[in-house]
Write a protein that holds these residues in place. Structure first.
Motif, PDB file in Angstrom:
ATOM      1  N   LEU A   1       0.825  -1.208   0.000  1.00  0.00           N
ATOM      2  CA  LEU A   1       0.000   0.000   0.000  1.00  0.00           C
ATOM      3  C   LEU A   1       0.856   1.253   0.000  1.00  0.00           C
ATOM      4  O   LEU A   1       1.918   1.301   0.629  1.00  0.00           O
ATOM      5  N   SER A   2       0.373   2.267  -0.696  1.00  0.00           N
ATOM      6  CA  SER A   2       1.013   3.573  -0.688  1.00  0.00           C
ATOM      7  C   SER A   2      -0.073   4.631  -0.805  1.00  0.00           C
ATOM      8  O   SER A   2      -0.683   4.790  -1.869  1.00  0.00           O
ATOM      9  N   GLU A   3      -0.359   5.317   0.304  1.00  0.00           N
ATOM     10  CA  GLU A   3      -1.456   6.282   0.379  1.00  0.00           C
ATOM     11  C   GLU A   3      -2.741   5.682  -0.192  1.00  0.00           C
ATOM     12  O   GLU A   3      -3.339   6.214  -1.140  1.00  0.00           O
ATOM     13  N   PRO A   4      -3.200   4.575   0.368  1.00  0.00           N
ATOM     14  CA  PRO A   4      -4.379   3.891  -0.166  1.00  0.00           C
ATOM     15  C   PRO A   4      -5.666   4.668   0.060  1.00  0.00           C
ATOM     16  O   PRO A   4      -5.752   5.519   0.955  1.00  0.00           O
ATOM     17  N   ASP A   5      -6.645   4.359  -0.761  1.00  0.00           N
ATOM     18  CA  ASP A   5      -7.967   4.967  -0.664  1.00  0.00           C
ATOM     19  C   ASP A   5      -8.972   3.836  -0.526  1.00  0.00           C
ATOM     20  O   ASP A   5      -9.082   2.985  -1.422  1.00  0.00           O
ATOM     21  N   LEU A   6      -9.689   3.796   0.603  1.00  0.00           N
ATOM     22  CA  LEU A   6     -10.596   2.693   0.899  1.00  0.00           C
ATOM     23  C   LEU A   6     -12.005   3.234   1.097  1.00  0.00           C
ATOM     24  O   LEU A   6     -12.216   4.157   1.877  1.00  0.00           O
ATOM     25  N   HIS A   7     -12.968   2.642   0.394  1.00  0.00           N
ATOM     26  CA  HIS A   7     -14.357   3.090   0.478  1.00  0.00           C
ATOM     27  C   HIS A   7     -15.258   1.912   0.799  1.00  0.00           C
ATOM     28  O   HIS A   7     -15.119   0.832   0.222  1.00  0.00           O
ATOM     29  N   PHE A   8     -16.204   2.154   1.707  1.00  0.00           N
ATOM     30  CA  PHE A   8     -17.179   1.138   2.099  1.00  0.00           C
ATOM     31  C   PHE A   8     -18.574   1.713   1.930  1.00  0.00           C
ATOM     32  O   PHE A   8     -18.870   2.807   2.423  1.00  0.00           O
ATOM     33  N   ALA A   9     -19.431   0.990   1.207  1.00  0.00           N
ATOM     34  CA  ALA A   9     -20.817   1.403   1.011  1.00  0.00           C
ATOM     35  C   ALA A   9     -21.712   0.239   1.380  1.00  0.00           C
ATOM     36  O   ALA A   9     -21.461  -0.899   0.984  1.00  0.00           O
ATOM     37  N   THR A  10     -22.741   0.532   2.155  1.00  0.00           N
ATOM     38  CA  THR A  10     -23.654  -0.516   2.574  1.00  0.00           C
ATOM     39  C   THR A  10     -25.070  -0.135   2.207  1.00  0.00           C
ATOM     40  O   THR A  10     -25.464   1.022   2.300  1.00  0.00           O
ATOM     41  N   GLY A  11     -25.821  -1.108   1.745  1.00  0.00           N
ATOM     42  CA  GLY A  11     -27.194  -0.842   1.355  1.00  0.00           C
ATOM     43  C   GLY A  11     -27.846  -2.084   0.803  1.00  0.00           C
ATOM     44  O   GLY A  11     -27.239  -3.163   0.765  1.00  0.00           O
ATOM     45  N   ALA A  12     -29.082  -1.928   0.379  1.00  0.00           N
ATOM     46  CA  ALA A  12     -29.814  -3.059  -0.185  1.00  0.00           C
ATOM     47  C   ALA A  12     -29.790  -2.947  -1.711  1.00  0.00           C
ATOM     48  O   ALA A  12     -30.003  -1.868  -2.266  1.00  0.00           O
ATOM     49  N   PRO A  13     -29.522  -4.069  -2.406  1.00  0.00           N
ATOM     50  CA  PRO A  13     -29.242  -5.383  -1.817  1.00  0.00           C
ATOM     51  C   PRO A  13     -27.740  -5.654  -1.648  1.00  0.00           C
ATOM     52  O   PRO A  13     -27.369  -6.668  -1.081  1.00  0.00           O
ATOM     53  N   THR A  14     -26.882  -4.747  -2.155  1.00  0.00           N
ATOM     54  CA  THR A  14     -25.462  -5.054  -2.235  1.00  0.00           C
ATOM     55  C   THR A  14     -24.633  -4.083  -1.412  1.00  0.00           C
ATOM     56  O   THR A  14     -24.849  -2.869  -1.459  1.00  0.00           O
ATOM     57  N   SER A  15     -23.672  -4.616  -0.663  1.00  0.00           N
ATOM     58  CA  SER A  15     -22.663  -3.797   0.007  1.00  0.00           C
ATOM     59  C   SER A  15     -21.349  -3.950  -0.747  1.00  0.00           C
ATOM     60  O   SER A  15     -21.128  -4.941  -1.446  1.00  0.00           O
TER      61      SER A  15
END
Length: 256
Positions: A34-48
């Motif tokens: 990793l080098s200055e990583p960008d991480l995104h999490f989205a949760t919802g119906a029907p798919t996270s």
């Protein structure tokens, strides 16, 4: 009645974030990848979804999607050039992402509550947002602080409605083809106006509902609502990074 001058002032909001024991202390298993990583999490119906851009300046994107449990989600990876990561390195990143996704999925309500609290505290004029109780039901958790930059305004001095919240309709919308938002005085719960947008039309209409409220007031309050939504998204991403054992993303951190 528009938001006060602090709406245009970039300021520091210190957000205290309570992390569960399951949070990663550091991303030691993949730190070398990793080098200055960008991480995104989205949760919802029907798919996270959990999305990782592992290295700043490269065209690599790793995605994990799931409907019920991240452990059985579908993983995909795209990189350019193709040899950015070896097959073994991709496998390491996938294992790490599944572990991180499990933590984020299990604590998604905590992440949402933290982001909502930060927005409410910022709009109340506070420069620091802290949980009302720490360790409730989770005595081994710990609290860390993050400095998030925002233009969210506090109460408007001398205004009849110092803080106005923007919410969705109460109950089912009267017209499913129109998106409806309500402007509500936080202190009294009085509905001040509405904003209507047809799903197939970019034009919006404002409808004042309280004495002395104008369409310009509603437009100003809506602009402030957008600023708060940006803050919510930024705090959400900070929480996700910290849950994963990463530093807070540099593009949302406050620098004086």
């Amino acid at each position: 009645m528009s938001p006060g001058g602090s709406a245009s002032r970039w300021r520091d909001l210190t957000v205290a974030i309570e992390l569960p024991p399951a949070a990663f202390g550091a991303a030691v298993d993949v730190d070398d990848l990793l080098s200055e990583p960008d991480l995104h999490f989205a949760t919802g119906a029907p798919t996270s979804r959990l999305v990782l851009m592992p290295r700043l300046g490269t065209f690599s994107r790793l995605v994990l999607e799931w409907e019920t449990l991240p452990e059985i989600g579908i993983f995909s990876a795209t990189s350019w050039p193709a040899d950015t990561f070896t097959t073994a390195e991709i496998a390491r990143l996938e294992t790490w992402m599944r572990d991180v996704a499990s933590v984020c999925h299990a604590h998604r309500d905590r992440v949402r509550a933290t982001a909502e609290r930060a927005v409410r505290d910022a709009s109340s004029g506070l420069d620091r947002s802290e949980p009302s109780t720490v360790g409730a039901g989770d005595a081994t958790g710990h609290v860390v602080s993050a400095h998030v930059g925002t233009r969210a305004a506090g109460p408007t001095p001398g205004a009849r409605y110092p803080i106005v919240d923007v919410t969705g309709p109460v109950g089912a919308p009267s017209d499913p083809s129109v998106r409806e938002l309500r402007f509500v005085d936080r202190a009294t719960g009085t509905e001040l106006g509405r904003r209507f947008t047809a799903h197939d039309d970019a034009e919006s209409a404002f409808e004042p509902l309280a004495d002395g409220v104008t369409r310009d007031d509603l437009a100003d309050w809506y602009d402030e609502h957008i600023v708060r939504e940006v803050l919510f998204d930024d705090v959400w991403q900070v929480c996700v990074h910290l849950l994963a054992g990463l530093e807070a993303p540099a593009d949302v951190v406050y620098f004086s």
